[in-house]
Design a protein around this motif. Structure first.
Motif, mmCIF file in Angstrom:
data_model
loop_
_atom_site.group_PDB
_atom_site.id
_atom_site.type_symbol
_atom_site.label_atom_id
_atom_site.label_comp_id
_atom_site.label_asym_id
_atom_site.label_seq_id
_atom_site.Cartn_x
_atom_site.Cartn_y
_atom_site.Cartn_z
ATOM 1 N N LEU A 75 -24.807 38.912 -24.782
ATOM 2 C CA LEU A 75 -25.662 39.863 -25.424
ATOM 3 C C LEU A 75 -25.065 40.256 -27.031
ATOM 4 C CD1 LEU A 75 -27.405 41.492 -22.365
ATOM 5 C CD2 LEU A 75 -28.453 39.671 -23.949
ATOM 6 N N LEU A 76 -23.840 40.715 -26.383
ATOM 7 C CA LEU A 76 -23.242 41.521 -27.942
ATOM 8 C C LEU A 76 -22.813 40.532 -29.018
ATOM 9 C CD1 LEU A 76 -20.488 44.198 -26.326
ATOM 10 C CD2 LEU A 76 -22.414 44.694 -27.908
ATOM 11 N N GLU A 77 -22.599 39.344 -28.534
ATOM 12 C CA GLU A 77 -22.198 38.302 -29.278
ATOM 13 C C GLU A 77 -23.486 37.939 -30.393
ATOM 14 O OE1 GLU A 77 -20.629 35.070 -27.850
ATOM 15 O OE2 GLU A 77 -18.672 35.999 -27.133
ATOM 16 N N GLU A 78 -24.716 38.036 -29.606
ATOM 17 C CA GLU A 78 -26.019 37.867 -30.102
ATOM 18 C C GLU A 78 -26.397 38.791 -31.154
ATOM 19 O OE1 GLU A 78 -28.729 37.069 -27.141
ATOM 20 O OE2 GLU A 78 -27.864 35.184 -26.543
ATOM 21 N N CYS A 79 -25.554 39.724 -31.056
ATOM 22 C CA CYS A 79 -26.217 41.045 -32.055
ATOM 23 C C CYS A 79 -24.997 41.316 -32.899
ATOM 24 C CB CYS A 79 -26.340 42.346 -31.259
ATOM 25 S SG CYS A 79 -27.546 42.252 -29.845
ATOM 26 N N THR A 80 -23.894 40.460 -33.228
ATOM 27 C CA THR A 80 -22.875 40.671 -34.170
ATOM 28 C C THR A 80 -23.607 40.918 -35.546
ATOM 29 O OG1 THR A 80 -21.413 39.139 -32.991
ATOM 30 C CG2 THR A 80 -21.083 39.698 -35.271
ATOM 31 N N ALA A 81 -24.190 40.358 -36.050
ATOM 32 C CA ALA A 81 -24.704 40.760 -37.507
ATOM 33 C C ALA A 81 -25.271 42.400 -37.592
ATOM 34 C CB ALA A 81 -25.799 39.718 -38.037
ATOM 35 N N SER A 82 -25.995 42.298 -36.391
ATOM 36 C CA SER A 82 -26.696 43.863 -36.529
ATOM 37 C C SER A 82 -25.541 44.883 -36.359
ATOM 38 C CB SER A 82 -27.581 43.945 -35.418
ATOM 39 O OG SER A 82 -29.041 43.123 -35.686
ATOM 40 N N ILE A 83 -24.797 44.601 -35.437
ATOM 41 C CA ILE A 83 -23.750 45.598 -35.024
ATOM 42 C C ILE A 83 -22.767 45.891 -36.357
ATOM 43 C CG2 ILE A 83 -21.623 46.202 -33.851
ATOM 44 C CD1 ILE A 83 -22.951 44.526 -31.711
ATOM 45 N N VAL A 84 -22.617 44.804 -37.186
ATOM 46 C CA VAL A 84 -22.037 44.959 -38.431
ATOM 47 C C VAL A 84 -22.563 45.803 -39.303
ATOM 48 C CG1 VAL A 84 -21.053 43.708 -40.583
ATOM 49 C CG2 VAL A 84 -20.608 42.784 -38.311
ATOM 50 N N GLU A 85 -23.911 45.530 -39.683
ATOM 51 C CA GLU A 85 -24.753 46.537 -40.440
ATOM 52 C C GLU A 85 -25.056 47.931 -39.817
ATOM 53 O OE1 GLU A 85 -27.489 47.686 -43.388
ATOM 54 O OE2 GLU A 85 -25.942 46.314 -43.501
ATOM 55 N N LEU A 86 -25.005 48.174 -38.574
ATOM 56 C CA LEU A 86 -24.875 49.353 -38.205
ATOM 57 C C LEU A 86 -23.618 50.076 -38.298
ATOM 58 C CD1 LEU A 86 -26.168 51.673 -36.325
ATOM 59 C CD2 LEU A 86 -25.190 50.460 -34.306
ATOM 60 N N GLY A 87 -22.452 49.454 -38.318
ATOM 61 C CA GLY A 87 -21.124 50.145 -38.603
ATOM 62 C C GLY A 87 -21.270 50.730 -40.240
ATOM 63 N N ARG A 88 -21.806 49.693 -41.175
ATOM 64 C CA ARG A 88 -22.033 50.175 -42.396
ATOM 65 C C ARG A 88 -22.802 51.505 -42.504
ATOM 66 N NH1 ARG A 88 -25.237 50.158 -46.690
ATOM 67 N NH2 ARG A 88 -26.770 48.983 -45.468
ATOM 68 N N LEU A 89 -23.971 51.520 -41.819
ATOM 69 C CA LEU A 89 -24.879 52.728 -41.874
ATOM 70 C C LEU A 89 -24.200 53.943 -41.338
ATOM 71 C CD1 LEU A 89 -28.173 51.061 -40.853
ATOM 72 C CD2 LEU A 89 -27.718 51.544 -43.279
ATOM 73 N N LEU A 90 -23.332 53.786 -40.217
ATOM 74 C CA LEU A 90 -22.688 54.987 -39.667
ATOM 75 C C LEU A 90 -21.777 55.393 -40.577
ATOM 76 C CD1 LEU A 90 -22.437 53.644 -35.955
ATOM 77 C CD2 LEU A 90 -24.080 55.387 -36.965
ATOM 78 N N ASP A 91 -21.050 54.499 -41.189
ATOM 79 C CA ASP A 91 -19.833 54.883 -42.120
ATOM 80 C C ASP A 91 -20.678 55.861 -43.064
ATOM 81 O OD1 ASP A 91 -17.078 54.986 -42.966
ATOM 82 O OD2 ASP A 91 -17.783 54.023 -44.499
ATOM 83 N N GLU A 92 -21.686 55.320 -43.858
ATOM 84 C CA GLU A 92 -22.371 56.021 -44.795
ATOM 85 C C GLU A 92 -22.852 57.552 -44.247
ATOM 86 O OE1 GLU A 92 -25.893 54.022 -46.328
ATOM 87 O OE2 GLU A 92 -24.501 52.556 -47.495
ATOM 88 N N GLU A 93 -23.228 57.513 -42.985
ATOM 89 C CA GLU A 93 -23.769 58.675 -42.617
ATOM 90 C C GLU A 93 -22.459 59.768 -42.457
ATOM 91 O OE1 GLU A 93 -26.314 60.565 -38.848
ATOM 92 O OE2 GLU A 93 -25.932 58.464 -38.984
ATOM 93 N N LEU A 94 -21.279 59.304 -41.932
ATOM 94 C CA LEU A 94 -20.236 60.029 -41.935
ATOM 95 C C LEU A 94 -19.788 60.780 -43.260
ATOM 96 C CD1 LEU A 94 -17.670 58.120 -39.684
ATOM 97 C CD2 LEU A 94 -18.918 59.988 -38.883
ATOM 98 N N ARG A 95 -20.065 59.726 -44.066
ATOM 99 C CA ARG A 95 -19.538 60.435 -45.587
ATOM 100 C C ARG A 95 -20.320 61.710 -45.997
ATOM 101 N NH1 ARG A 95 -16.422 56.476 -48.662
ATOM 102 N NH2 ARG A 95 -16.094 54.807 -47.511
ATOM 103 N N ALA A 96 -21.625 61.632 -45.198
ATOM 104 C CA ALA A 96 -22.546 62.701 -45.667
ATOM 105 C C ALA A 96 -22.344 64.009 -44.834
ATOM 106 C CB ALA A 96 -24.084 62.342 -45.348
ATOM 107 N N ARG A 97 -21.428 64.018 -43.884
ATOM 108 C CA ARG A 97 -20.809 64.934 -42.999
ATOM 109 C C ARG A 97 -21.971 65.656 -42.161
ATOM 110 N NH1 ARG A 97 -16.107 67.732 -47.049
ATOM 111 N NH2 ARG A 97 -15.200 65.857 -47.692
ATOM 112 N N PRO A 98 -22.530 64.705 -41.263
ATOM 113 C CA PRO A 98 -23.338 65.452 -40.567
ATOM 114 C C PRO A 98 -22.872 66.460 -39.459
ATOM 115 C CG PRO A 98 -22.734 63.262 -39.772
ATOM 116 C CD PRO A 98 -22.072 63.476 -40.981
ATOM 117 N N ASP A 99 -23.865 67.172 -39.029
ATOM 118 C CA ASP A 99 -23.602 68.218 -37.811
ATOM 119 C C ASP A 99 -23.261 67.491 -36.698
ATOM 120 O OD1 ASP A 99 -24.290 70.025 -39.566
ATOM 121 O OD2 ASP A 99 -26.415 70.414 -38.828
ATOM 122 N N HIS A 100 -23.532 66.284 -36.411
ATOM 123 C CA HIS A 100 -23.109 65.452 -35.111
ATOM 124 C C HIS A 100 -22.089 64.518 -35.538
ATOM 125 C CE1 HIS A 100 -26.821 63.601 -37.078
ATOM 126 N NE2 HIS A 100 -26.103 62.547 -36.974
#
Length: 240
Positions: free
Chosen positions: A88-113
């Motif tokens: 199931l994870l392998e089928e989501c590879t592209a989505s997980i890569v994109e999620l990683g990009r979005l999460l890294d962007e969020e970290l740069r904004a220094r969120p409370d969480h």
């Protein structure tokens, strides 16, 4: 096209999840979000086939919706605790890569969480063991077997002290040994990435914890020095 009849969520159902995805995609429906979160992730932590089937749609929403990012991140982070999810994870590879990009962007904004997002990002990089162990407390404790003698060594990394010990039922740790942190120059691979990301985002206490996690500990029993991160990774990293 997802065959929802082959899926199930925390309640053993499947038909409800696509309905809820339609509702949260159409507007910010708090009740739909709450039910979707209960169906796709539960404490333990656990995920379900329906969780991975929903992941691509959640990631498509994640660019503009923080709740979708958090839910998608939890699904990926909990994946290591879910048996039989590799395909199931392998089928989501592209989505997980994109999620990683979005999460890294969020970290740069220094969120409370920040730490939760940092852990989710580690999971998108298949560093599930570090995603599970990182803690945000005054005195975080990490256990690992000494590679040189048969005892469990506990590392304590906090704002007051950093040491290794052998935990007992006594109220206070005895035979403490001061940790030997790595220098930033000594870090490589995942450790270096974790440290540089924390420094980039101004999370200096987290960066300090990381150099201790990837440094050396002394066993209070046999006095052997060993690299904690190597032993922890060998004992805890899932085979993926």
């Amino acid at each position: 096209m997802t065959d929802w009849e082959l899926m199930y969520d925390s309640r053993g159902d499947s038909a409800r999840v696509p309905e809820l995805l339609d509702r949260v995609e159409g507007d910010l429906d708090p009740e739909a979000w709450q039910e979707l979160e209960r169906r796709l992730t539960v404490g333990a932590p656990l995920t379900f086939p329906a969780s991975f089937a929903a992941l691509p749609r959640l990631v498509r929403l994640a660019g503009a919706n923080s709740r979708a990012r958090r839910l998608a991140g939890r699904i990926v982070r909990y994946a290591a605790a879910t048996d039989g999810c590799d395909d199931l994870l392998e089928e989501c590879t592209a989505s997980i890569v994109e999620l990683g990009r979005l999460l890294d962007e969020e970290l740069r904004a220094r969120p409370d969480h920040y730490l939760d997002t940092f852990r989710d990002l580690l999971a998108t990089r298949q560093q599930y063991h570090w995603a599970a162990v990182l803690q945000d407390s005054a005195d975080a404790a990490y256990g690992v077997g000494c590679p040189h003698c048969p005892v469990e060594v506990t590392m304590v990394i906090g704002s007051h002290a950093q040491y290794s010990t052998i935990r007992t039922e006594q109220p206070n740790d005895v035979e403490r040994r001061t940790l030997r942190p790595a220098t930033p120059e000594q870090l490589s691979g995942t450790g270096r990435w974790m440290y540089e990301t924390a420094v980039r985002d101004g999370r200096y206490p987290l960066a300090e914890a990381i150099v201790h996690l990837f440094g050396r500990a002394e066993c209070p029993r046999c006095a052997a020095l060993f690299t904690f991160a190597d032993e922890y990774t060998a004992a805890n990293r899932p085979l993926v």
